[in-house]
Design a protein around this motif. Sequence first.
Motif, PDB file in Angstrom:
ATOM      1  N   GLU A  37       1.134  -1.301  -0.288  1.00 19.22           N
ATOM      2  CA  GLU A  37      -0.301   0.136   0.022  1.00 19.22           C
ATOM      3  C   GLU A  37       1.066   1.527   0.332  1.00 19.22           C
ATOM      4  O   GLU A  37       2.346   0.858   0.433  1.00 19.22           O
ATOM      5  N   GLU A 113     -13.616  -5.188   1.098  1.00 21.32           N
ATOM      6  CA  GLU A 113     -14.160  -4.336   0.089  1.00 21.32           C
ATOM      7  C   GLU A 113     -13.335  -3.507  -1.209  1.00 21.32           C
ATOM      8  O   GLU A 113     -13.601  -2.124  -0.102  1.00 21.32           O
ATOM      9  N   PRO A 114     -12.642  -3.569  -1.937  1.00 19.28           N
ATOM     10  CA  PRO A 114     -12.051  -2.941  -2.480  1.00 19.28           C
ATOM     11  C   PRO A 114     -13.033  -1.594  -2.667  1.00 19.28           C
ATOM     12  O   PRO A 114     -14.250  -1.651  -3.206  1.00 19.28           O
ATOM     13  N   VAL A 115     -12.565  -0.037  -2.612  1.00 18.99           N
ATOM     14  CA  VAL A 115     -13.235   1.334  -2.525  1.00 18.99           C
ATOM     15  C   VAL A 115     -12.287   2.097  -3.630  1.00 18.99           C
ATOM     16  O   VAL A 115     -11.400   1.902  -2.901  1.00 18.99           O
ATOM     17  N   VAL A 116     -13.210   2.699  -4.324  1.00 18.73           N
ATOM     18  CA  VAL A 116     -12.449   3.490  -5.077  1.00 18.73           C
ATOM     19  C   VAL A 116     -13.514   4.973  -4.686  1.00 18.73           C
ATOM     20  O   VAL A 116     -14.921   5.233  -4.813  1.00 18.73           O
ATOM     21  N   THR A 175      -8.070  -0.722  -3.674  1.00 21.57           N
ATOM     22  CA  THR A 175      -8.321   0.345  -3.346  1.00 21.57           C
ATOM     23  C   THR A 175      -8.311   1.846  -3.473  1.00 21.57           C
ATOM     24  O   THR A 175      -6.119   1.468  -3.553  1.00 21.57           O
ATOM     25  N   ILE A 177      -8.899   6.141  -2.299  1.00 17.32           N
ATOM     26  CA  ILE A 177      -9.202   6.645  -1.661  1.00 17.32           C
ATOM     27  C   ILE A 177      -8.342   8.116  -1.434  1.00 17.32           C
ATOM     28  O   ILE A 177      -7.049   7.794  -1.277  1.00 17.32           O
ATOM     29  N   TYR A 306     -12.530   7.625   6.245  1.00 14.43           N
ATOM     30  CA  TYR A 306     -11.491   6.280   6.201  1.00 14.43           C
ATOM     31  C   TYR A 306     -10.491   5.705   7.305  1.00 14.43           C
ATOM     32  O   TYR A 306      -9.406   6.806   6.790  1.00 14.43           O
ATOM     33  N   GLY A 310      -7.529   2.399   4.538  1.00 16.39           N
ATOM     34  CA  GLY A 310      -9.194   2.104   3.450  1.00 16.39           C
ATOM     35  C   GLY A 310      -9.993   1.720   4.208  1.00 16.39           C
ATOM     36  O   GLY A 310     -10.972   1.084   2.848  1.00 16.39           O
TER      37      GLY A 310
END
Length: 474
Positions: A37, A113-116, A175, A177, A306, A310
């Motif tokens: 990351e 859960e991956p997030v954008v 992810t 953010i 967040y 993430g």
Amino acid sequence: LRTLDRWRYPTCGGLEIAGMHDRLSAALRHLDTPYAELRIERRESTYVVLRGAQLEAADSTIDYGGFARALAPRGGWGVVPFPGDDNLRDRLLDAARLARTINAPPISLAPIEPVVAHAPSDVSIDFRAVPLADKQTLLSELNAEMLRFDPRIETTLAVYYDAFITSYYANTEGTFIAQERPLIDLQLTAIARDGELLQRGYKALALARGYEAVLDRTELARSAAQLAVRQLSAQAVRGGRYTVVMDPIMTGLFAHEAFGHLSEADFISENPQAKATMSLGRRFGPRCLNIYDDGAALGLRGSIAYDDEGVASRKTWLIREGVLVGRLHSRETAASMDEQPTGNARATSYRDAPLVRMTNTAIAPSDGGALDDMIRDIRLGVYACDWSGGETMLEDFTFVAKHGYMIRNGQLAEPLRAMTLTGNVFETLQSIDCIGSDFQWDESSGDCGKGAEGLPVCDGGPHARIRNVLVGGA
């Protein structure tokens, strides 16, 4: 006359966010490591200090850098903090090489859960657009209000601080953010003298809001000076055991210091005694006791959209109706304890790895009514107000209240100077016999010092009554 429009300031735009998304994603692609990351952070801050009538400091700074972290297939974390944002791929490769040199038990991360996402700030007046001279003028006016409040005010200390933090986070799971976070802080101290006796009055305001939060705060300055003067005639408490009623600010401190730190899962997972003590389902207090941590509360100093892994911030119940039901987690501690991440992995800055940290921690209101209801049947007790410090050593705590009052025959009596409250956390939780119907977030809350440096947090609660508390002079 300046208008609010002049004080507005554009936040980071879509093109900048898209560019960072592309850069971070490219650096993370096709790494020979199971997980990695990147975190990039820009902190724009202003600091103004007045001591007495003299300007002691006025400065604006920008701090910009990043943090690369990688997990080895059969090893530990490799971490590389760095200034600026150059050579991101090389930073990650260095972190991966470091991870492979560490001989450690395998580390697992709880799945998310991956997030954008983009979490922009919501401020009416962006303090970055306010000239430093205007901030100095605002602070000077508040400082002057303290100095002229009473002839016994000998000197003052006034501090203004703001920081606008823009961060970008991405990992190998997809992810990304972009997050903006404003912090603004006023600290006002008045020192009163009567002969050889000196007393201090301190009031603060600390929020995740814009410049609008510090406008029209004359009453805050007056209350600091008033407290200093009132403390000149206050008495020291006679040490002993009392029924204590805590105001909402002290209740919040109790939630944070006495139980919040015990709920941080890195402490629990690394300490066999804590793991046995903090077992889910154990009763810790009466049915009126409910404690939670809520990073999603708006505008508070501990609020985040967040965390630094993430994970979306949320409200996490720690105690429900007196029973332990939850704890605060990073992805690593959640996996090790077979529980869910809670959005509490927080880093002090781009120089630091995230630790399990509280956000906004509070005791929820119950049916105990207001202060008058709580003290009505107390023959002799203590009303403890506001905090000036506190610490917990495993099961034992010591808190300092700035001031208070004796309770005599159901009414508030003579004012008291600063005092200490001392006890065992678990015995004290069991001794809570009334929790008020009111509630207040402590908008003066500052930093929690678990890591190398303080991290912004907030706490709150209603009035709360506890039997048989050891009270002494501070």
